[in-house]
Design an enzyme around this catalytic site. Structure first.
Site, PDB file in Angstrom:
ATOM      1  N   HIS A  71       0.809  -1.216   0.000  1.00  0.00           N
ATOM      2  CA  HIS A  71       0.000   0.000   0.000  1.00  0.00           C
ATOM      3  C   HIS A  71       0.851   1.280   0.000  1.00  0.00           C
ATOM      4  CE1 HIS A  71       0.313  -0.382   4.526  1.00  0.00           C
ATOM      5  NE2 HIS A  71       0.485   0.933   4.407  1.00  0.00           N
ATOM      6  N   ASP A 121       0.170  -7.703   1.410  1.00  0.00           N
ATOM      7  CA  ASP A 121       0.535  -6.303   1.587  1.00  0.00           C
ATOM      8  C   ASP A 121       2.052  -6.116   1.556  1.00  0.00           C
ATOM      9  OD1 ASP A 121       0.150  -3.614   1.837  1.00  0.00           O
ATOM     10  OD2 ASP A 121      -0.146  -3.638   4.011  1.00  0.00           O
ATOM     11  N   SER A 179       4.769   2.661   7.931  1.00  0.00           N
ATOM     12  CA  SER A 179       4.452   1.473   7.122  1.00  0.00           C
ATOM     13  C   SER A 179       5.607   1.117   6.191  1.00  0.00           C
ATOM     14  CB  SER A 179       3.194   1.715   6.292  1.00  0.00           C
ATOM     15  OG  SER A 179       2.057   1.733   7.104  1.00  0.00           O
TER      16      SER A 179
END
Length: 405
Positions: free
Chosen positions: A203, A233, A345
């Site tokens: 993402h 992911d 992230s």
């Protein structure tokens, strides 16, 4: 009057005085050695003996001193080897071969095992000391350094400290800026090879038309996507014209992680490059659901306002940081209370030995309304990371383009 004379090499056998000629030879196996024969003194080996033609010479195991009146060779000095008490055959022994010193050969052979053990010890010490980077240099730019969580990347003097972990691993953590039609976002990544391969979240780079990577030393490089796996992911990107001397991270073993283990997180929350936080592993095998739709990331980038990604996720039946949409995927995650914020992230979750045990992927924000600015959403000690063993098992697929290709 009869006198008995004994020549050198001839001995009386019983009451008879036999001769030493072949025709009078007796069979030595018919009678044992005379047990009353006196023990021999320790004489030097006898010199070679010259015998008359026709005389029988028998080898013996004893030692004689040679010369007239000396003792012959045999089990006992002065008695022929195996002659009976009545035989008349004289026994002469060839001198034994001079003894050979076996010491030099034994010494040379003894050195072999010790030298081998020393060599094995040196190799084991080199590998066990966390020199995966050196091995990687020898085997190629696309070799990933991997080890168990027992291997220490942190110097001994700083082992077990957050500062030691940060110093050892920070050069391997990068900031990623992804640009798309919807805007730009910031995330983090981990360098895994000297050729410039970087692992991050899908993402973070989802839908990106351009990717910039900023190294720990402040230098920026262009990167391209190698492969993506939205179901886990994960994404793999690679630096274009990667510089030499890149510091690679060591991928540990997430199966060895236990609840309560101390961990360190490094990333770029809110674009603050190289931010270090610490905490513990709060739980294992948490089911975390995230979106696989690229448009979701683009919407969050527009609504976030600060330039840092704020990826929505679902946990325990509740959605956080916005709506995950209809296209989602669920994976098992490590839960940590290390402070994570938007921008972390794709960064690293690290054990106290300096090994990567997870890739930070989701964090709970207090403001779950997607219309709220990310500045009002801070860490509340609830973050999730993809186990590094999942990363390692997916690496070959990512290099081949990933499951989304």
């Amino acid at each position: 009057m009869t006198e008995s004379f004994r020549r050198s090499g001839e001995y009386p056998q019983g009451d008879d005085h036999g001769s030493a000629y072949p025709q009078q030879q007796s069979h030595p196996s018919s009678s044992p050695v005379n047990p009353e024969w006196p023990p021999p003194p320790a004489y030097h080996p006898a010199p070679p003996l010259h015998v008359e033609p026709g005389t029988t010479v028998r080898p013996g195991s004893g030692h004689g001193n040679g010369g007239d009146g000396g003792y012959g060779a045999g089990p006992y000095a002065g008695q022929p080897d195996g002659s009976d008490a009545t035989g008349s055959t004289a026994a002469f022994a060839a001198p034994p071969a001079p003894p050979q010193g076996p010491a030099p050969t034994r010494q040379r052979r003894a050195k072999g095992p010790f030298a081998l053990l020393a060599a094995v010890a040196i190799v084991a010490a080199a590998i066990g000391g966390g020199t995966a980077y050196g091995i990687q240099e020898l085997t190629g730019n696309d070799t990933v350094a991997s080890s168990s969580t027992s291997t220490s990347v942190v110097p001994t003097s700083q082992k077990g400290t957050v500062s030691g972990v940060a110093k050892a691993v920070s050069p391997s953590i990068v900031e990623i800026s992804a640009t798309s039609n919807a805007g730009s976002s910031t995330g983090s990544g981990v360098i895994i090879t000297t050729g410039g391969e970087i692992i991050t979240n899908n993402h973070v780079v989802s839908g990106a038309s351009a990717i910039k990577v900023r190294l720990n030393n402040g230098k920026s490089y262009t990167a391209s996507v190698v492969g993506t796996d939205s179901k886990k992911d994960l994404a793999l990107i690679k630096l274009e014209n990667a510089p030499s001397g890149l510091k690679t991270a060591t991928l540990g073993d997430s199966d060895g992680v236990q609840v309560g283990d101390q961990v360190v997180a490094i990333g770029s929350p809110e674009g603050l490059t190289g931010t270090v936080t610490s905490g513990i592993v709060s739980a294992l095998d948490r089911d975390v659901t995230v979106s696989t739709d690229e448009s979701q990331g683009q919407q969050q980038q527009q609504g976030g306002g600060s330039g840092s990604e704020q990826w929505p996720f679902e946990f325990g039946g509740r959605q956080f940081n916005g709506d995950t949409g209809s296209s989602t995927t669920t994976y098992k995650a490590l839960q940590t209370d290390a402070s994570l914020n938007p921008g972390n992230s794709g960064g690293a979750l690290i054990d106290m030995n300096g090994n990567i045990v997870g890739i930070n992927s989701a964090m709970y924000s207090a403001a779950s309304d997607s219309s709220s600015s990310s500045s009002s959403a801070g860490s509340v000690g609830l973050g999730f990371a993809i186990p590094v063993n999942t990363v390692k098992s997916d690496l070959a697929s990512l290099r081949a383009g990933g499951s989304d290709s």
